[in-house]
Every structure is written in C-alpha cells, then in structure tokens.
Scaffold this motif. Structure first.
Motif, PDB file in Angstrom:
ATOM      1  N   ASN A  51      79.941   3.636  -9.814  1.00 17.16           N
ATOM      2  CA  ASN A  51      80.796   3.967 -10.948  1.00 17.16           C
ATOM      3  C   ASN A  51      81.716   2.816 -11.343  1.00 17.16           C
ATOM      4  N   GLY A  52      81.589   1.695 -10.657  1.00 16.38           N
ATOM      5  CA  GLY A  52      82.424   0.543 -10.958  1.00 16.38           C
ATOM      6  C   GLY A  52      81.766  -0.399 -11.950  1.00 16.38           C
ATOM      7  N   ASP A  53      82.275  -1.615 -11.976  1.00 15.73           N
ATOM      8  CA  ASP A  53      81.718  -2.619 -12.880  1.00 15.73           C
ATOM      9  C   ASP A  53      80.314  -3.005 -12.439  1.00 15.73           C
ATOM     10  N   ARG A  54      79.501  -3.376 -13.424  1.00  8.50           N
ATOM     11  CA  ARG A  54      78.166  -3.857 -13.122  1.00  8.50           C
ATOM     12  C   ARG A  54      78.248  -5.254 -12.527  1.00  8.50           C
ATOM     13  N   VAL A  55      77.231  -5.634 -11.763  1.00  8.83           N
ATOM     14  CA  VAL A  55      77.265  -6.884 -11.014  1.00  8.83           C
ATOM     15  C   VAL A  55      76.024  -7.716 -11.316  1.00  8.83           C
ATOM     16  N   THR A  56      76.052  -8.955 -10.846  1.00  2.02           N
ATOM     17  CA  THR A  56      74.929  -9.856 -11.080  1.00  2.02           C
ATOM     18  C   THR A  56      74.008  -9.977  -9.869  1.00  2.02           C
ATOM     19  N   GLU A  57      74.375  -9.359  -8.764  1.00  4.00           N
ATOM     20  CA  GLU A  57      73.481  -9.356  -7.603  1.00  4.00           C
ATOM     21  C   GLU A  57      73.833  -8.206  -6.667  1.00  4.00           C
ATOM     22  N   ASN A  58      72.869  -7.794  -5.874  1.00  8.45           N
ATOM     23  CA  ASN A  58      73.057  -6.731  -4.889  1.00  8.45           C
ATOM     24  C   ASN A  58      72.335  -7.087  -3.606  1.00  8.45           C
ATOM     25  N   GLU A  59      72.782  -6.506  -2.517  1.00 10.84           N
ATOM     26  CA  GLU A  59      72.072  -6.578  -1.250  1.00 10.84           C
ATOM     27  C   GLU A  59      71.778  -5.153  -0.807  1.00 10.84           C
ATOM     28  N   TYR A  60      70.585  -4.954  -0.228  1.00  9.08           N
ATOM     29  CA  TYR A  60      70.145  -3.599   0.109  1.00  9.08           C
ATOM     30  C   TYR A  60      69.763  -3.505   1.585  1.00  9.08           C
ATOM     31  N   ASP A  61      70.189  -2.439   2.225  1.00 11.05           N
ATOM     32  CA  ASP A  61      69.691  -2.065   3.550  1.00 11.05           C
ATOM     33  C   ASP A  61      68.668  -0.958   3.317  1.00 11.05           C
ATOM     34  N   VAL A  62      67.411  -1.234   3.630  1.00  8.43           N
ATOM     35  CA  VAL A  62      66.351  -0.300   3.246  1.00  8.43           C
ATOM     36  C   VAL A  62      65.540   0.150   4.466  1.00  8.43           C
ATOM     37  N   TYR A  63      64.660   1.078   4.205  1.00 13.53           N
ATOM     38  CA  TYR A  63      63.769   1.632   5.229  1.00 13.53           C
ATOM     39  C   TYR A  63      62.474   2.020   4.532  1.00 13.53           C
ATOM     40  N   PRO A  64      61.408   2.272   5.261  1.00 11.74           N
ATOM     41  CA  PRO A  64      60.138   2.629   4.626  1.00 11.74           C
ATOM     42  C   PRO A  64      60.282   3.836   3.703  1.00 11.74           C
ATOM     43  N   GLY A  65      59.825   3.682   2.462  1.00 10.73           N
ATOM     44  CA  GLY A  65      59.884   4.765   1.502  1.00 10.73           C
ATOM     45  C   GLY A  65      61.192   4.881   0.751  1.00 10.73           C
ATOM     46  N   ALA A  66      62.163   4.019   1.033  1.00  7.93           N
ATOM     47  CA  ALA A  66      63.456   4.088   0.350  1.00  7.93           C
ATOM     48  C   ALA A  66      63.296   3.790  -1.142  1.00  7.93           C
ATOM     49  N   VAL A  67      64.076   4.485  -1.952  1.00  8.36           N
ATOM     50  CA  VAL A  67      64.133   4.217  -3.386  1.00  8.36           C
ATOM     51  C   VAL A  67      65.567   3.798  -3.697  1.00  8.36           C
ATOM     52  N   VAL A  68      65.746   2.555  -4.126  1.00 10.58           N
ATOM     53  CA  VAL A  68      67.092   2.019  -4.345  1.00 10.58           C
ATOM     54  C   VAL A  68      67.315   1.743  -5.832  1.00 10.58           C
TER      55      VAL A  68
END
Length: 216
Positions: free
Chosen positions: A56-73
C-alpha cells in the motif's frame, strides 16, 4: 516661341517634379514585431512496480523475493510517460539462465530456442500479459552482459503512450515453478526489466521507431 516662354515652361515642369517628389516622401508608417519562442520537447519515462514489502506504499524500482516451489509473487511493472512528448514503448525482460531453467523445470513445454513460438515461454512465468502488451521476440546474447543461457524477451506496447499517461501493467505476478528443488533452486535467478522509449514524432510505426533506436 519666345525665349522667355521657353524658360517659363521649364520652370513650371521643374516645380511640378519637385512637388511630386516631395509628396512621395510623406508616409503613414507602423511596425510590429512577432517573437516566436521554441520550447524543446523531451522523452522521459519511469518504470516501477508494487513494493512487495509494503503493497500500500509507494511503488519501487526493484524488489527482492523469498520464494518456494509454486509461490506466486506480485510483480506488476508499469511504464509512466513523464516527458512532454508522446512515445513508443519497448521493454526488454532478461531471465537469468532461462534456457536451462525452462528445459529442466517445465518438462511438458516442448518448444525450443530459437523457434518463433519459444518467445511464449515467458508466459510460463507470468501467466498472461496486460492489455496492449505483446511478445515480439526472444533472443540471447550479451545485451545485458548476460550469460549464454539467459533469455531476453522483447515486449511491445501497442500505440503511442501520451505525455502524462501510463501503460497497463505488463503482467501481475511471477509464478515460481512447482518442480523446483533444492538441487535446482540456484538455477532460478534474476529477472531484469528494462523499459525503453522513443519519440513518436517522425515515425510511422513502433517498428520504424525502434529500428532507428537500435541503429543509434
């Protein structure tokens, strides 16, 4: 004719000429100056996406994700035209090690590079594109100083993006393969997105515009 009359006639003619000349020097005059100011246009864009740590905050120019098999980010890149001119928009999406990832983690996908339909392998990751977006081609090489097994997808945004307007999101999310394992997790790497814009003035089509862009 007497000598006196000749002289008198000559004087009359001279006076008439002088009178005409004197009258021609009288003018009604006026002067106006029109000053034209030329303001240069420009092409400027911003590429951003939802902040996955603060949706809900400001949009950004990059992200980092912690994922797992089948995750939808969440990943919803949008291009904003912040310049003064309308522009054609192109996006390059580099998927690290995609040639190997696609073969190993999507065994049911039978298309192979460099076949034309292999460009649609991007949809294995993002499911579907937003309105107005299409995949033009897929290549590999060193455009991003990338590895030989990376894939670069070229996306076209239809029409002209007017000044102050935004594209739709290219896509809404990225799906991590369900077949990923500890042994193959390191192969699934970075996704890099680069947006490019070129003025619409002077070009008849998106294709013509980016042919000129690439020729520079």
């Amino acid at each position: 004719m007497s000598k006196k009359k000749i002289i008198t006639l000559a004087l009359v003619v001279m006076i008439a000429i002088l009178s005409i000349t004197s009258a021609s020097l009288a003018y009604f005059t006026d002067t106006k100056t029109a000053e034209n100011t030329f303001t240069m246009g420009n092409v400027k864009i911003v590429l951003d996406e939802t902040d996955v740590t603060n949706p809900n905050g400001d949009r950004v120019t990059e992200n980092e994700y912690d994922v797992y098999p089948g995750a939808v980010v969440t990943k919803d890149p949008i291009v904003h035209n912040t310049g003064k001119n309308g522009a054609y928009i192109r996006v390059l999406i580099n998927v690290e090690n995609w040639m190997n990832v696609c073969a190993a983690l999507y065994p049911d996908y039978t298309e192979t590079f460099p076949n034309e339909e292999y460009k649609n392998s991007l949809l294995l990751l993002v499911d579907q594109l937003g309105a107005g977006w299409s995949i033009e081609e897929v290549t590999t090489g060193d455009v991003f100083t990338i590895g030989q097994f990376d894939a670069k997808f070229v996306l076209k945004y239809d029409g002209i993006l007017a000044s102050g307007e935004d594209t739709t999101a290219m896509f809404e999310h990225v799906k991590v393969p369900t077949t990923i394992t500890n042994a193959t997790s390191d192969a699934f790497g970075a996704i890099t997105i680069v947006a490019q814009a070129i003025q619409e003035d002077g070009f008849a089509s998106w294709e013509d515009a980016f042919a000129a862009f690439d020729a520079e």
